[in-house]
Write a protein that holds these residues in place. Sequence first.
Motif, PDB file in Angstrom:
ATOM      1  N   MET A  85       1.094  -1.290  -0.112  1.00 20.64           N
ATOM      2  CA  MET A  85      -0.015   0.030   0.258  1.00 20.64           C
ATOM      3  C   MET A  85       0.914   1.087  -0.110  1.00 20.64           C
ATOM      4  O   MET A  85       1.834   1.291   0.829  1.00 20.64           O
ATOM      5  CB  MET A  85      -0.839   0.043   1.482  1.00 20.64           C
ATOM      6  N   VAL A  86       0.612   2.209  -0.916  1.00 21.37           N
ATOM      7  CA  VAL A  86       1.290   3.325  -0.919  1.00 21.37           C
ATOM      8  C   VAL A  86       1.080   4.195   0.271  1.00 21.37           C
ATOM      9  O   VAL A  86      -0.051   4.507   0.701  1.00 21.37           O
ATOM     10  CB  VAL A  86       1.072   4.197  -2.218  1.00 21.37           C
ATOM     11  N   GLY A  87       2.016   5.037   0.914  1.00 14.37           N
ATOM     12  CA  GLY A  87       1.632   5.798   2.052  1.00 14.37           C
ATOM     13  C   GLY A  87       2.310   7.105   1.763  1.00 14.37           C
ATOM     14  O   GLY A  87       2.966   7.437   0.626  1.00 14.37           O
ATOM     15  N   MET A  88       2.271   8.195   2.666  1.00 14.37           N
ATOM     16  CA  MET A  88       2.757   9.400   2.500  1.00 14.37           C
ATOM     17  C   MET A  88       4.331   9.489   2.351  1.00 14.37           C
ATOM     18  O   MET A  88       4.804  10.411   1.647  1.00 14.37           O
ATOM     19  CB  MET A  88       2.294  10.350   3.637  1.00 14.37           C
ATOM     20  N   ARG A  89       4.974   8.457   2.926  1.00 10.64           N
ATOM     21  CA  ARG A  89       6.213   8.378   2.956  1.00 10.64           C
ATOM     22  C   ARG A  89       6.821   8.004   1.492  1.00 10.64           C
ATOM     23  O   ARG A  89       7.888   8.718   1.003  1.00 10.64           O
ATOM     24  CB  ARG A  89       7.079   7.484   3.824  1.00 10.64           C
ATOM     25  N   ASP A  90       6.083   7.263   0.800  1.00 12.18           N
ATOM     26  CA  ASP A  90       6.446   6.898  -0.509  1.00 12.18           C
ATOM     27  C   ASP A  90       6.240   8.148  -1.450  1.00 12.18           C
ATOM     28  O   ASP A  90       7.161   8.328  -2.204  1.00 12.18           O
ATOM     29  CB  ASP A  90       5.485   5.865  -0.972  1.00 12.18           C
ATOM     30  N   VAL A  91       5.208   8.963  -1.205  1.00  9.34           N
ATOM     31  CA  VAL A  91       4.762  10.056  -1.962  1.00  9.34           C
ATOM     32  C   VAL A  91       6.069  11.136  -1.670  1.00  9.34           C
ATOM     33  O   VAL A  91       6.599  11.813  -2.597  1.00  9.34           O
ATOM     34  CB  VAL A  91       3.432  10.815  -1.577  1.00  9.34           C
ATOM     35  N   ALA A  92       6.448  11.388  -0.396  1.00 12.57           N
ATOM     36  CA  ALA A  92       7.492  12.235  -0.024  1.00 12.57           C
ATOM     37  C   ALA A  92       8.681  11.762  -0.723  1.00 12.57           C
ATOM     38  O   ALA A  92       9.434  12.799  -1.376  1.00 12.57           O
ATOM     39  CB  ALA A  92       7.670  12.362   1.388  1.00 12.57           C
ATOM     40  N   ARG A  93       9.203  10.447  -0.946  1.00 14.90           N
ATOM     41  CA  ARG A  93      10.553  10.065  -1.903  1.00 14.90           C
ATOM     42  C   ARG A  93      10.306  10.467  -2.996  1.00 14.90           C
ATOM     43  O   ARG A  93      11.324  10.932  -3.598  1.00 14.90           O
ATOM     44  CB  ARG A  93      10.754   8.723  -1.274  1.00 14.90           C
ATOM     45  N   LYS A  94       9.153  10.027  -3.541  1.00 17.58           N
ATOM     46  CA  LYS A  94       8.696  10.330  -4.913  1.00 17.58           C
ATOM     47  C   LYS A  94       9.033  11.772  -5.444  1.00 17.58           C
ATOM     48  O   LYS A  94       9.587  11.988  -6.442  1.00 17.58           O
ATOM     49  CB  LYS A  94       7.616   9.629  -5.255  1.00 17.58           C
ATOM     50  N   ALA A  95       8.649  12.549  -4.680  1.00 18.38           N
ATOM     51  CA  ALA A  95       8.569  14.103  -4.991  1.00 18.38           C
ATOM     52  C   ALA A  95       9.876  14.629  -4.190  1.00 18.38           C
ATOM     53  O   ALA A  95       9.880  15.954  -4.764  1.00 18.38           O
ATOM     54  CB  ALA A  95       7.439  14.684  -4.318  1.00 18.38           C
ATOM     55  N   GLY A  96      10.620  13.960  -3.715  1.00 17.56           N
ATOM     56  CA  GLY A  96      11.908  14.528  -3.264  1.00 17.56           C
ATOM     57  C   GLY A  96      11.467  15.777  -2.109  1.00 17.56           C
ATOM     58  O   GLY A  96      12.342  16.772  -2.163  1.00 17.56           O
ATOM     59  N   VAL A  97      10.563  15.519  -1.393  1.00 19.26           N
ATOM     60  CA  VAL A  97      10.116  16.695  -0.175  1.00 19.26           C
ATOM     61  C   VAL A  97      10.133  15.868   1.084  1.00 19.26           C
ATOM     62  O   VAL A  97      10.381  14.606   1.269  1.00 19.26           O
ATOM     63  CB  VAL A  97       8.940  17.298  -0.749  1.00 19.26           C
ATOM     64  N   SER A  98      10.001  16.635   1.994  1.00 17.58           N
ATOM     65  CA  SER A  98       9.847  16.006   3.498  1.00 17.58           C
ATOM     66  C   SER A  98       8.270  15.574   3.493  1.00 17.58           C
ATOM     67  O   SER A  98       7.288  15.803   2.844  1.00 17.58           O
ATOM     68  CB  SER A  98      10.069  17.317   4.542  1.00 17.58           C
ATOM     69  N   LEU A  99       8.236  14.749   4.573  1.00 17.11           N
ATOM     70  CA  LEU A  99       7.058  13.980   5.094  1.00 17.11           C
ATOM     71  C   LEU A  99       5.959  15.055   5.367  1.00 17.11           C
ATOM     72  O   LEU A  99       4.618  14.990   5.186  1.00 17.11           O
ATOM     73  CB  LEU A  99       7.099  12.856   6.088  1.00 17.11           C
ATOM     74  N   SER A 100       6.267  16.181   6.124  1.00  9.07           N
ATOM     75  CA  SER A 100       5.579  17.204   6.660  1.00  9.07           C
ATOM     76  C   SER A 100       4.980  18.044   5.412  1.00  9.07           C
ATOM     77  O   SER A 100       3.610  18.437   5.457  1.00  9.07           O
ATOM     78  CB  SER A 100       6.081  17.978   7.763  1.00  9.07           C
ATOM     79  N   THR A 101       5.746  18.083   4.494  1.00  2.00           N
ATOM     80  CA  THR A 101       5.180  18.874   3.241  1.00  2.00           C
ATOM     81  C   THR A 101       3.927  18.269   2.448  1.00  2.00           C
ATOM     82  O   THR A 101       3.086  18.645   2.006  1.00  2.00           O
ATOM     83  CB  THR A 101       6.351  19.234   2.258  1.00  2.00           C
ATOM     84  N   VAL A 102       4.296  16.529   2.431  1.00  2.00           N
ATOM     85  CA  VAL A 102       3.240  16.032   1.750  1.00  2.00           C
ATOM     86  C   VAL A 102       1.822  16.022   2.791  1.00  2.00           C
ATOM     87  O   VAL A 102       0.908  16.211   2.362  1.00  2.00           O
ATOM     88  CB  VAL A 102       3.571  14.574   1.824  1.00  2.00           C
ATOM     89  N   SER A 103       1.937  15.962   4.238  1.00  2.00           N
ATOM     90  CA  SER A 103       0.963  16.278   5.044  1.00  2.00           C
ATOM     91  C   SER A 103       0.334  17.458   4.966  1.00  2.00           C
ATOM     92  O   SER A 103      -0.877  17.468   4.774  1.00  2.00           O
ATOM     93  CB  SER A 103       1.457  16.002   6.412  1.00  2.00           C
ATOM     94  N   LEU A 104       0.959  18.584   4.832  1.00  2.00           N
ATOM     95  CA  LEU A 104       0.272  19.981   4.569  1.00  2.00           C
ATOM     96  C   LEU A 104      -0.399  19.966   3.231  1.00  2.00           C
ATOM     97  O   LEU A 104      -1.312  20.569   3.137  1.00  2.00           O
ATOM     98  CB  LEU A 104       1.244  21.116   4.414  1.00  2.00           C
ATOM     99  N   VAL A 105       0.133  19.100   2.252  1.00  2.00           N
ATOM    100  CA  VAL A 105      -0.768  19.283   0.854  1.00  2.00           C
ATOM    101  C   VAL A 105      -1.926  18.221   0.852  1.00  2.00           C
ATOM    102  O   VAL A 105      -3.007  18.642   0.602  1.00  2.00           O
ATOM    103  CB  VAL A 105       0.078  18.862  -0.301  1.00  2.00           C
TER     104      VAL A 105
END
Length: 382
Positions: free
Chosen positions: A1-21
């Motif tokens: 299952m894809v999680g926010m950490r995977d999105v953060a790594r793919k986008a090259g940003v921090s986990l907190s940035t993904v959370s804000l979005v």
Amino acid sequence: MVGMRDVARKAGVSLSTVSLVVNGTGYVSAEMRGRVEAAMRELDYIPNELARNLYSGRTSLIGVIVPTIRHPFFSTLTASLQRAFAARGLRTMLCSTADAEGGEVEYVDMLRRRMMDGIVMGAHTSHAPDYWTSIGRPVVAFDRYLGEGISSVGSDHEQGGRLVADLLVRTGARHVVTLGGPRAQFHDLQRWVADHAAIGDDGPASTFPTVRYHLTLERELRAAGAVHEYLEAGEVHDMQAYAQAARVVCARAAEGTVDAIVSSDVGAAFCVQEALRLGLRIPEDLQIVAYDGTYLAQAAGLRVTAVRQDFDAIADAIAGRMDEAIAGGCVTAEPVDDGAMDDAAGGTGTDGADAGTDVVASVLRMIDDLVPVVLMPGETTR
């Protein structure tokens, strides 16, 4: 299952940035937001809505309580409410108190436990005002007064009553019968309409402002020298009771003792069918006016003259009040002057007509947003 950490790594940003979005909170630059959203699409990431709700303290869910969706008025209103809330990113959960067990208490409990963001209360309730005011969560009332501090939206039924009365007086009606629900629902517990104009006896004021339509209609007809009767036709969900009431009043019309009937679209449709079955000429022998103006007024065999309530405008007003309540804005209902209501009950020796006027004015103050109604001419009036 894809999680926010995977999105953060793919986008090259921090986990907190993904959370804000994902949660729509805080500032994220357009460039960063674009990278995150692109990564979410590429990874087919679906946000965990439950976790997001816990984070934001919101569910984006509004409970809508109505008596029944079998009645065309409430099905039409519910559809308009769903559209109005959807336009604001909110979903609706329907509670039909006559069609399911649990009813309003279950929904109020869900609201208290923050499983909903708010409730629209559009069904008759026997709970005292302190029940509703003690909830401490967003509640918006439709066509009723639930207590001080709880905003209410409703149609301008005083205008509706006047429109019907003006039409019937102008066309020469002399004996008008209104078919409606149990008259007791207009008033809390022991309070009844007395002397056809004033609210008598002790007790709290009416919580069901639709009463001002009947009071206004009755007052205007009486002033013109016409007779007005109110005939109970059962609960709003009891279609057979309306059919039976239509048979009773149309039989009287066939005897020449009634020349006009006013009812909801359901009652008016039954009356049209029964009158035609009895060989009555509509509108020469019997005039029929519907009050609601749903699709049913156009599908009764004749195009029924109807007072149409503006469902979309009602829904928009309710949704706007709910927005304010959820945001924590100042949404208050104008408190009713108990002294004025006592005067209307006849305690000061005013005559019936003046008391009826006071009652209508007092009930009118219970509504924060009044939505105008319009008269739609049809084939059932002269």
